[in-house]
Design an enzyme around this catalytic site. Structure first.
Site, PDB file in Angstrom:
ATOM      1  CG  ASP A  70     124.218  53.928  15.041  1.00 40.82           C
ATOM      2  OD1 ASP A  70     122.976  53.822  15.127  1.00 40.82           O
ATOM      3  OD2 ASP A  70     124.971  52.936  14.947  1.00 40.82           O
TER       4      ASP A  70
ATOM      5  CB  SER B  43     123.737  49.760  13.577  1.00 36.74           C
ATOM      6  OG  SER B  43     123.030  50.800  14.201  1.00 36.74           O
TER       7      SER B  43
ATOM      8  CB  THR C  32     128.474  51.659  12.652  1.00 39.01           C
ATOM      9  OG1 THR C  32     127.116  51.646  13.082  1.00 39.01           O
ATOM     10  CG2 THR C  32     128.646  52.640  11.514  1.00 39.01           C
TER      11      THR C  32
ATOM     12  NE  ARG D  62     124.456  44.892  16.751  1.00 39.12           N
ATOM     13  CZ  ARG D  62     123.951  46.104  16.627  1.00 39.12           C
ATOM     14  NH1 ARG D  62     122.847  46.294  15.916  1.00 39.12           N
ATOM     15  NH2 ARG D  62     124.500  47.139  17.197  1.00 39.12           N
TER      16      ARG D  62
ATOM     17  CD  GLU E 257     128.991  54.195  14.716  1.00 40.27           C
ATOM     18  OE1 GLU E 257     129.957  53.574  15.186  1.00 40.27           O
ATOM     19  OE2 GLU E 257     127.809  53.807  14.845  1.00 40.27           O
TER      20      GLU E 257
ATOM     21  CG  ASP F 293     121.592  53.700  18.103  1.00 41.32           C
ATOM     22  OD1 ASP F 293     120.523  53.426  17.540  1.00 41.32           O
ATOM     23  OD2 ASP F 293     122.164  52.917  18.904  1.00 41.32           O
TER      24      ASP F 293
ATOM     25  CG  HIS G 109     118.710  52.470  21.680  1.00 42.67           C
ATOM     26  ND1 HIS G 109     117.635  51.793  21.163  1.00 42.67           N
ATOM     27  CD2 HIS G 109     119.717  52.316  20.782  1.00 42.67           C
ATOM     28  CE1 HIS G 109     117.983  51.236  19.998  1.00 42.67           C
ATOM     29  NE2 HIS G 109     119.232  51.553  19.736  1.00 42.67           N
TER      30      HIS G 109
ATOM     31  CG  ASP H  92     122.974  53.523  11.493  1.00 42.95           C
ATOM     32  OD1 ASP H  92     122.337  54.507  11.969  1.00 42.95           O
ATOM     33  OD2 ASP H  92     123.546  52.688  12.208  1.00 42.95           O
ATOM     34  CG  HIS H  93     118.970  53.007  12.406  1.00 41.76           C
ATOM     35  ND1 HIS H  93     118.595  53.695  13.546  1.00 41.76           N
ATOM     36  CD2 HIS H  93     120.060  52.291  12.751  1.00 41.76           C
ATOM     37  CE1 HIS H  93     119.414  53.386  14.526  1.00 41.76           C
ATOM     38  NE2 HIS H  93     120.333  52.539  14.077  1.00 41.76           N
TER      39      HIS H  93
ATOM     40  CG  HIS I  48     116.976  51.233  15.606  1.00 42.22           C
ATOM     41  ND1 HIS I  48     117.826  50.303  15.051  1.00 42.22           N
ATOM     42  CD2 HIS I  48     117.626  51.735  16.684  1.00 42.22           C
ATOM     43  CE1 HIS I  48     118.939  50.250  15.759  1.00 42.22           C
ATOM     44  NE2 HIS I  48     118.835  51.097  16.764  1.00 42.22           N
TER      45      HIS I  48
HETATM   46 MG    MG Z   1     126.795  52.232  15.191  1.00 42.95          MG
HETATM   47 ZN    ZN Z   2     120.390  51.434  18.022  1.00 45.52          ZN
END
Ligand code: MG
Ligand code: ZN
Length: 458
Positions: free
Chosen positions: A60, A111, A165, A176, A327, A332, A336, A374-375, A421
């Site tokens: 992630d 995500s 995810t 989400r 994952e 990620d 952040h 994912d990004h 992101h």
């Molecule tokens: Mg994730």
């Molecule tokens: Zn994120």
């Protein structure tokens, strides 16, 4: 639209792979024309071959920048991580769609939307879990397709199992945040008491996934508000549906394939592997070496969860195959937060999990392994800051495996805010039969079709 593009992409990637392989030397193979001489290793990836098992790794927020930072720090600039050794590498675009006008791209995905892209082959808007932008229709996932075709299935993460995810494979909700039965403020229509499929936690159990490992016990402890198991916790509903529950590393090791397995190793996200000083504005933190081995011993590592999931799924599948998603979630989350050591520790943890899968594939060459993100995310390697020339963001200087200083910068938001992101393309890499399909510049939705093809669903 994506199906048509898909055919073109399989053709072009196969041709590209053949051209690449023409330059290689080999022992040759009687199955193919004499002028096409490949090392035996490359035959299946180039020309197809049967895929029995699929193991998909998602880092992630693991953009090229996050991979490079982890490589420089842990093995040096000229070193190679395990994920660098996969024989086929491409890039894919990750944009999502705008909820109010799904004809327009949203250039920076989250995500949930990106996961919906790779899990269903359809783009959606940020925040949605395998439902359509604007119209909230359920989108069939690759895990659902694999189950229909008799594959055993697994979903493993270092985040909560109800995080975006892992959720995109085994649930359909409009938002989400609807992680547990008491977290449904943003998706009242999905509640069981409203006749919906329930929160992500409830749907994860109802999907009868064979192996579920991660954090998020706080979601599964909540009380179900409707349907057959109203008044029970999701954990009790899971037990009633044939799940064994494990909550620490020793219990995970002892788990047997007889029942389905739900591993909940922490109330929220699982503990981080490494620690270190966070990035701060000029002059930045460091120079520092990271503190390794910070994870409590009773929580399994991602590599341990991967190893156990593979072992259980293989035993359960018998002569059939399995689909497993793994994952590395907190690459990620620590990006952040702007903490380079924590971010690198999670990247290295994912790399170790990939190594487990590659070792398995040595003995089981009909296993397709795909590693991607994912990004993309914030962190960047920049020149050392000076009083007159420095980024307005925050940074930390790390002493790498080269014994050199590397400055890592976080500047996609104000220093005190959560970093953002980013919208750039990310790496996709593969090993094993049909692996050559990842070569070239793809879109995230192509990953769904690559796996669907591998499991015979397309
Ligand atoms: Mg994730
Ligand atoms: Zn994120």
């Amino acid at each position: 639209m994506f199906l048509l593009e898909q055919r073109k992409f399989f053709f072009t990637t196969t041709v590209a792979a053949i051209i690449l392989a023409l330059g290689t030397t080999s022992t040759g193979n009687a199955d193919y024309p004499k002028f096409l001489k490949f090392p035996k290793f490359h035959n299946q990836p180039l020309f197809g071959g049967r895929v029995k098992n699929v193991i998909l790794f998602i880092g992630d927020g693991m953009g090229d920048s996050e991979i490079t930072i982890a490589r420089n720090y842990s093995v040096g600039a000229a070193g190679r991580l395990t994920i660098d050794t996969l024989p086929f590498t491409g890039e894919y675009t990750t944009y999502s769609l705008q909820e109010k006008n799904p004809k327009l791209p949203d250039y920076v995905t989250d995500s949930a939307a990106s996961g919906t892209g790779w899990a269903t082959g359809n783009k959606t808007s940020n925040g949605r879990i395998s439902t359509t932008a604007g119209t909230d229709k359920d989108l069939k996932t690759i895990l659902e397709l694999a189950k229909e075709r008799g594959y055993k299935t697994g979903d493993v993460t270092t985040a909560e199992l109800t995080d975006a995810t892992p959720a995109v494979l085994l649930s359909h909700v409009s938002d989400r945040s609807c992680q547990g039965p008491q977290d449904t403020a943003n998706c009242p229509q999905d509640k069981k008491s409203a006749g919906g499929p329930g929160s992500i936690a409830e749907q994860s159990i109802d999907h009868n996934v064979d192996v579920l490992l991660g954090g998020g016990k706080q979601r599964y402890s909540q009380t179900i508000d409707g349907g057959q198991f109203a008044g029970k916790s999701v954990i009790d509903a899971a037990k009633a549906q044939g799940y064994q529950i494990v909550t620490n590393a020793a219990q995970l090791q002892a788990a047997q394939p007889a029942s389905r397995l739900l591993g909940l190793f922490s109330p929220g996200n699982m503990s981080l592997e490494w620690g270190g000083q966070p990035a701060i504005p000029y002059p930045g933190s460091g120079p520092q070496r990271c503190l390794e081995n910070q994870r409590p011993a009773d929580e399994p590592s991602l590599a341990e969860m991967t190893s156990k999931a593979i072992s259980l799924l293989e035993q359960k599948a018998d002569r059939g195959g399995f689909f497993l998603q793994v994952e590395g979630a907190s690459i990620d989350k620590r990006d952040h937060a702007g903490n380079p050591c924590e971010q690198i520790g999670e990247t290295v943890a994912l790399d170790r999990a990939v190594k487990v899968a590659l070792e398995y594939a040595k003995q089981h060459p009909d296993t397709l392994i795909i590693v991607t993100a994912d990004h993309a995310h914030t962190s960047q390697i920049i020149p050392p800051p000076t009083a007159t020339d420095h980024s307005p963001g925050k940074y930390s200087t790390l002493i790498t495996a080269d014994q050199a200083e590397m400055t890592v910068n976080y500047a996609t938001n104000l220093p005190d805010n959560s970093q953002e992101h980013t919208g750039t393309q990310v790496r996709i890499a593969a090993h094993g039969p049909q692996g050559a399909n990842v070569v070239g510049v793809l879109d995230q939705t192509d990953l769904f079709h690559i796996i669907a093809r591998a499991i015979g669903a397309e």
